[in-house]
Design a protein around this motif. Structure first.
Motif, PDB file in Angstrom:
ATOM      1  N   ASN A  80     -53.410  54.424 153.746  1.00 30.01           N
ATOM      2  CA  ASN A  80     -52.312  53.733 154.434  1.00 30.01           C
ATOM      3  C   ASN A  80     -52.850  52.533 155.187  1.00 30.01           C
ATOM      4  O   ASN A  80     -54.023  52.509 155.580  1.00 30.01           O
ATOM      5  CB  ASN A  80     -51.633  54.673 155.439  1.00 30.01           C
ATOM      6  CG  ASN A  80     -50.816  55.734 154.754  1.00 30.01           C
ATOM      7  OD1 ASN A  80     -49.776  55.445 154.183  1.00 30.01           O
ATOM      8  ND2 ASN A  80     -51.300  56.964 154.774  1.00 30.01           N
ATOM      9  N   VAL A  81     -51.984  51.546 155.414  1.00 27.46           N
ATOM     10  CA  VAL A  81     -52.367  50.398 156.232  1.00 27.46           C
ATOM     11  C   VAL A  81     -52.599  50.872 157.666  1.00 27.46           C
ATOM     12  O   VAL A  81     -53.615  50.567 158.278  1.00 27.46           O
ATOM     13  CB  VAL A  81     -51.297  49.278 156.202  1.00 27.46           C
ATOM     14  CG1 VAL A  81     -51.650  48.157 157.179  1.00 27.46           C
ATOM     15  CG2 VAL A  81     -51.128  48.706 154.794  1.00 27.46           C
ATOM     16  N   VAL A  82     -51.651  51.612 158.196  1.00 35.03           N
ATOM     17  CA  VAL A  82     -51.759  52.172 159.548  1.00 35.03           C
ATOM     18  C   VAL A  82     -51.843  53.685 159.398  1.00 35.03           C
ATOM     19  O   VAL A  82     -51.023  54.289 158.702  1.00 35.03           O
ATOM     20  CB  VAL A  82     -50.559  51.765 160.430  1.00 35.03           C
ATOM     21  CG1 VAL A  82     -50.625  52.413 161.794  1.00 35.03           C
ATOM     22  CG2 VAL A  82     -50.484  50.237 160.561  1.00 35.03           C
ATOM     23  N   ALA A  83     -52.805  54.290 160.050  1.00 37.79           N
ATOM     24  CA  ALA A  83     -53.066  55.716 159.834  1.00 37.79           C
ATOM     25  C   ALA A  83     -52.087  56.642 160.550  1.00 37.79           C
ATOM     26  O   ALA A  83     -51.824  57.733 160.066  1.00 37.79           O
ATOM     27  CB  ALA A  83     -54.493  56.046 160.277  1.00 37.79           C
ATOM     28  N   ARG A  84     -51.542  56.224 161.689  1.00 33.56           N
ATOM     29  CA  ARG A  84     -50.739  57.164 162.489  1.00 33.56           C
ATOM     30  C   ARG A  84     -49.323  57.321 161.947  1.00 33.56           C
ATOM     31  O   ARG A  84     -48.709  56.373 161.460  1.00 33.56           O
ATOM     32  CB  ARG A  84     -50.708  56.744 163.946  1.00 33.56           C
ATOM     33  CG  ARG A  84     -49.796  55.597 164.276  1.00 33.56           C
ATOM     34  CD  ARG A  84     -49.807  55.282 165.777  1.00 33.56           C
ATOM     35  NE  ARG A  84     -48.862  54.213 166.078  1.00 33.56           N
ATOM     36  CZ  ARG A  84     -47.612  54.430 166.469  1.00 33.56           C
ATOM     37  NH1 ARG A  84     -47.160  55.652 166.635  1.00 33.56           N
ATOM     38  NH2 ARG A  84     -46.815  53.400 166.724  1.00 33.56           N
TER      39      ARG A  84
END
Length: 182
Positions: A80-84
């Motif tokens: 993913n681009v952003v993990a959260r």
């Protein structure tokens, strides 16, 4: 899943599905709460990633999210681009996208996939400052991988049907198959 279980998954990270020698590393925007709660990418029942992946010819059958560990057998991975995890992508800040783009570049450099397929043009634009990017192959590389931007398979992306998405994913598959392995 209960609403409480989903909310408890907020900000969790879903582990990447990575291996050496991948043909394509698919990159989502960020995990949904359902993905974070189950530990499986694209786990929301309305997400069309798994049916599209099969219809486009990347997999010989439709995999379930719980079978994501089989992807490297087909030369595929997911990150993913952003993990959260969040309930909606609009909960992410511009700073998170930019930092996620930097982290993604480093991850791709380490893992060495031939192609990075970002599923969501808005996420790609935000992460890499490519304001004019469109669906399809990109001029730039990320971490040494060629880049293809694909439609976001979320059920909220009503502009694309399973069939039209599968056609675009199949264009990437054809490009991957025409390429000489490194």
């Amino acid at each position: 899943m209960t609403p409480e279980e989903l909310q408890a998954a907020r900000d969790r990270v879903v582990p990447d599905v990575l291996a050496g020698g991948l043909r394509v590393l698919f990159c989502g925007i960020n995990p949904s709460l359902m993905s974070a709660a189950t530990g499986h990418h694209f786990a929301h029942p309305g997400n069309r990633f798994w049916p599209v992946l099969h219809r486009s010819g990347f997999t010989p059958r439709r995999l379930r999210p719980a079978e994501q560990g089989e992807l490297p057998v087909f030369g595929l991975g997911i990150t993913n681009v952003v993990a959260r995890a969040t309930a909606r992508a609009d909960e992410l800040s511009t700073k998170e996208y930019v930092e996620g783009g930097r982290a993604l570049e480093a991850k791709v450099r380490r893992a060495g996939p031939r192609w990075l397929a970002v599923v969501g043009v808005t996420a790609y634009r935000a992460a890499f400052g490519e304001r004019r990017a469109r669906i399809g192959p990109q001029e730039r590389t990320v971490g040494g991988a060629r880049v293809w931007v694909l439609p976001n398979p979320s059920g909220l992306n009503a502009h694309w049907t399973v069939e039209t998405m599968a056609d675009e994913y199949a264009r990437l598959r054809a490009a991957v198959e025409q390429e000489t392995p490194r």
